[in-house]
Design a protein around this motif. Structure first.
Motif, mmCIF file in Angstrom:
data_model
loop_
_atom_site.group_PDB
_atom_site.id
_atom_site.type_symbol
_atom_site.label_atom_id
_atom_site.label_comp_id
_atom_site.label_asym_id
_atom_site.label_seq_id
_atom_site.Cartn_x
_atom_site.Cartn_y
_atom_site.Cartn_z
ATOM 1 N N ILE A 96 -58.323 -19.957 -74.008
ATOM 2 C CA ILE A 96 -59.324 -19.271 -74.823
ATOM 3 C C ILE A 96 -59.058 -17.765 -74.795
ATOM 4 C CG2 ILE A 96 -61.771 -18.750 -75.087
ATOM 5 C CD1 ILE A 96 -62.334 -21.492 -73.817
ATOM 6 N N VAL A 97 -58.699 -17.228 -75.946
ATOM 7 C CA VAL A 97 -58.387 -15.803 -76.086
ATOM 8 C C VAL A 97 -59.384 -15.202 -77.063
ATOM 9 C CG1 VAL A 97 -56.647 -14.120 -76.797
ATOM 10 C CG2 VAL A 97 -55.944 -16.234 -75.638
ATOM 11 N N GLN A 98 -60.083 -14.163 -76.649
ATOM 12 C CA GLN A 98 -61.098 -13.565 -77.501
ATOM 13 C C GLN A 98 -60.544 -12.557 -78.502
ATOM 14 O OE1 GLN A 98 -63.927 -12.228 -74.336
ATOM 15 N NE2 GLN A 98 -65.357 -13.458 -75.518
ATOM 16 N N GLY A 99 -59.397 -11.990 -78.185
ATOM 17 C CA GLY A 99 -58.887 -10.908 -79.028
ATOM 18 C C GLY A 99 -59.516 -9.575 -78.674
ATOM 19 N N HIS A 100 -60.168 -9.520 -77.503
ATOM 20 C CA HIS A 100 -60.780 -8.291 -76.999
ATOM 21 C C HIS A 100 -59.925 -7.785 -75.841
ATOM 22 C CE1 HIS A 100 -64.812 -10.188 -78.440
ATOM 23 N NE2 HIS A 100 -64.058 -9.773 -79.443
ATOM 24 N N VAL A 101 -58.943 -6.969 -76.154
ATOM 25 C CA VAL A 101 -57.998 -6.501 -75.144
ATOM 26 C C VAL A 101 -58.716 -5.673 -74.085
ATOM 27 C CG1 VAL A 101 -56.076 -4.890 -74.804
ATOM 28 C CG2 VAL A 101 -55.944 -6.624 -76.593
ATOM 29 N N ASP A 102 -58.394 -5.946 -72.821
ATOM 30 C CA ASP A 102 -59.040 -5.243 -71.711
ATOM 31 C C ASP A 102 -58.363 -3.925 -71.375
ATOM 32 O OD1 ASP A 102 -61.086 -7.194 -71.082
ATOM 33 O OD2 ASP A 102 -59.455 -8.480 -70.411
ATOM 34 N N THR A 143 -53.234 -13.018 -71.174
ATOM 35 C CA THR A 143 -52.687 -12.810 -72.515
ATOM 36 C C THR A 143 -51.909 -11.502 -72.531
ATOM 37 O OG1 THR A 143 -54.659 -13.870 -73.410
ATOM 38 C CG2 THR A 143 -53.234 -12.742 -74.977
ATOM 39 N N VAL A 144 -50.645 -11.563 -72.915
ATOM 40 C CA VAL A 144 -49.783 -10.385 -73.001
ATOM 41 C C VAL A 144 -49.355 -10.209 -74.450
ATOM 42 C CG1 VAL A 144 -47.569 -9.369 -72.320
ATOM 43 C CG2 VAL A 144 -48.951 -10.589 -70.631
ATOM 44 N N ASN A 145 -49.783 -9.108 -75.071
ATOM 45 C CA ASN A 145 -49.486 -8.881 -76.497
ATOM 46 C C ASN A 145 -49.840 -10.098 -77.349
ATOM 47 O OD1 ASN A 145 -48.698 -6.218 -76.383
ATOM 48 N ND2 ASN A 145 -46.528 -6.596 -76.752
ATOM 49 N N VAL A 181 -45.131 -0.522 -73.028
ATOM 50 C CA VAL A 181 -46.569 -0.678 -72.803
ATOM 51 C C VAL A 181 -47.062 -1.879 -73.591
ATOM 52 C CG1 VAL A 181 -48.842 0.401 -73.074
ATOM 53 C CG2 VAL A 181 -46.863 1.795 -72.423
ATOM 54 N N ILE A 182 -47.743 -2.791 -72.910
ATOM 55 C CA ILE A 182 -48.221 -4.024 -73.548
ATOM 56 C C ILE A 182 -49.739 -4.146 -73.386
ATOM 57 C CG2 ILE A 182 -46.008 -5.227 -73.342
ATOM 58 C CD1 ILE A 182 -48.821 -6.142 -70.961
ATOM 59 N N ASN A 183 -50.338 -4.979 -74.235
ATOM 60 C CA ASN A 183 -51.777 -5.239 -74.150
ATOM 61 C C ASN A 183 -52.033 -6.439 -73.245
ATOM 62 O OD1 ASN A 183 -52.348 -3.220 -76.033
ATOM 63 N ND2 ASN A 183 -52.158 -4.629 -77.751
ATOM 64 N N ILE A 184 -53.102 -6.364 -72.446
ATOM 65 C CA ILE A 184 -53.478 -7.498 -71.628
ATOM 66 C C ILE A 184 -54.953 -7.846 -71.851
ATOM 67 C CG2 ILE A 184 -51.767 -7.333 -69.788
ATOM 68 C CD1 ILE A 184 -53.746 -5.741 -68.144
ATOM 69 N N GLU A 185 -55.208 -9.138 -71.878
ATOM 70 C CA GLU A 185 -56.571 -9.654 -71.864
ATOM 71 C C GLU A 185 -56.666 -10.637 -70.716
ATOM 72 O OE1 GLU A 185 -59.528 -12.623 -74.320
ATOM 73 O OE2 GLU A 185 -58.190 -11.361 -75.514
ATOM 74 N N PHE A 186 -57.547 -10.339 -69.755
ATOM 75 C CA PHE A 186 -57.739 -11.234 -68.628
ATOM 76 C C PHE A 186 -58.534 -12.460 -69.074
ATOM 77 C CE2 PHE A 186 -57.415 -6.931 -66.724
ATOM 78 C CZ PHE A 186 -56.269 -7.121 -65.981
ATOM 79 N N ASP A 187 -58.438 -13.521 -68.313
ATOM 80 C CA ASP A 187 -59.042 -14.807 -68.668
ATOM 81 C C ASP A 187 -60.569 -14.696 -68.700
ATOM 82 O OD1 ASP A 187 -59.606 -17.435 -69.114
ATOM 83 O OD2 ASP A 187 -58.783 -18.176 -67.223
ATOM 84 N N ILE A 188 -61.170 -15.038 -69.837
ATOM 85 C CA ILE A 188 -62.627 -14.951 -69.998
ATOM 86 C C ILE A 188 -63.349 -15.860 -69.014
ATOM 87 C CG2 ILE A 188 -62.634 -16.678 -71.846
ATOM 88 C CD1 ILE A 188 -65.015 -13.654 -71.428
ATOM 89 N N LEU A 189 -62.766 -17.007 -68.664
ATOM 90 C CA LEU A 189 -63.416 -17.908 -67.707
ATOM 91 C C LEU A 189 -63.511 -17.256 -66.333
ATOM 92 C CD1 LEU A 189 -61.810 -21.335 -68.699
ATOM 93 C CD2 LEU A 189 -64.012 -20.378 -69.407
#
Length: 201
Positions: A96-102, A143-145, A181-189
């Motif tokens: 589950i990826v929200q698309g809200h980069v942290d 999530t990476v990029n 430099v890359i975007n990361i989104e940590f796991d929402i769970l």
């Protein structure tokens, strides 16, 4: 919502600034299937389609998005990973990826793994944010990029991911090098679990 399974790479063809906002115009193979107001993940950032032509689409990123992500570093000709929002009647092949980069992380290591490649990324450590779930755990998701990946060897401020040749060739991992430099989104769970553990009833 997204799955972290990248559809393809879109090429940036124009950048237009409007005060603190930036309009990014891209080309990709599914432009003729898009519509105004549709959500698309760009390097993991959910952005809304605001204009369409026969072969391009335009999205707008506001200042907050530019501060938290690598989109402000893009140049014309750069490639970004794109994914349209997930259909609820399909399989969740990633997570589950929200698309809200942290935030962003920096590539600090690349090593061969007998055909695949280990990438190591570092990000600023914040103890308070880590307690809220903004961290990685071994075998957890990150999530990476915009790419859904499994974490290896996490530390307080770094993690590794193993990239198979197919993923490297078909996402912009092919453009990542030391210092990128890359975007990361940590796991929402993980964020929800951390919040529940620290909830003061």
């Amino acid at each position: 919502m997204f799955s972290g399974i990248v559809e393809e790479m879109a090429t940036l063809v124009a950048i237009d600034r409007d005060q603190d906002n930036i309009d990014f115009t891209f080309k990709c193979s599914f432009v003729d299937h898009l519509k105004i107001d549709q959500s698309i993940s760009h390097n993991g950032v959910c952005l809304t389609v605001v204009r369409l032509t026969d072969d391009t689409y335009t999205v707008t990123a506001m200042r907050e998005t530019l501060i938290r992500s690598n989109l402000g570093l893009l140049k014309v000709g750069d490639r970004v990973n794109v994914e349209r929002s997930m259909l609820m009647n399909g399989r969740l092949d990633g997570h589950i990826v929200q698309g809200h980069v942290d935030g962003t992380a920096t590539c600090v290591g690349m090593e061969d793994a007998d055909g695949s490649t280990y990438f190591t990324f570092e990000y600023p450590f914040d103890k308070t944010m880590a307690k809220r779930g903004y961290m990685t755990v071994d075998k957890g998701s990150v999530t990476v990029n915009g790419v859904s990946l499994t974490v290896c060897e996490p530390t307080d401020n770094s993690f590794k991911v193993a990239i198979i040749p197919y993923t490297r060739e078909n996402t912009n991992f092919c453009d990542i090098k030391i210092g990128s430099v890359i975007n990361i989104e940590f796991d929402i769970l993980g964020k929800y679990m951390a919040r529940l553990l620290h909830f003061d009833a």
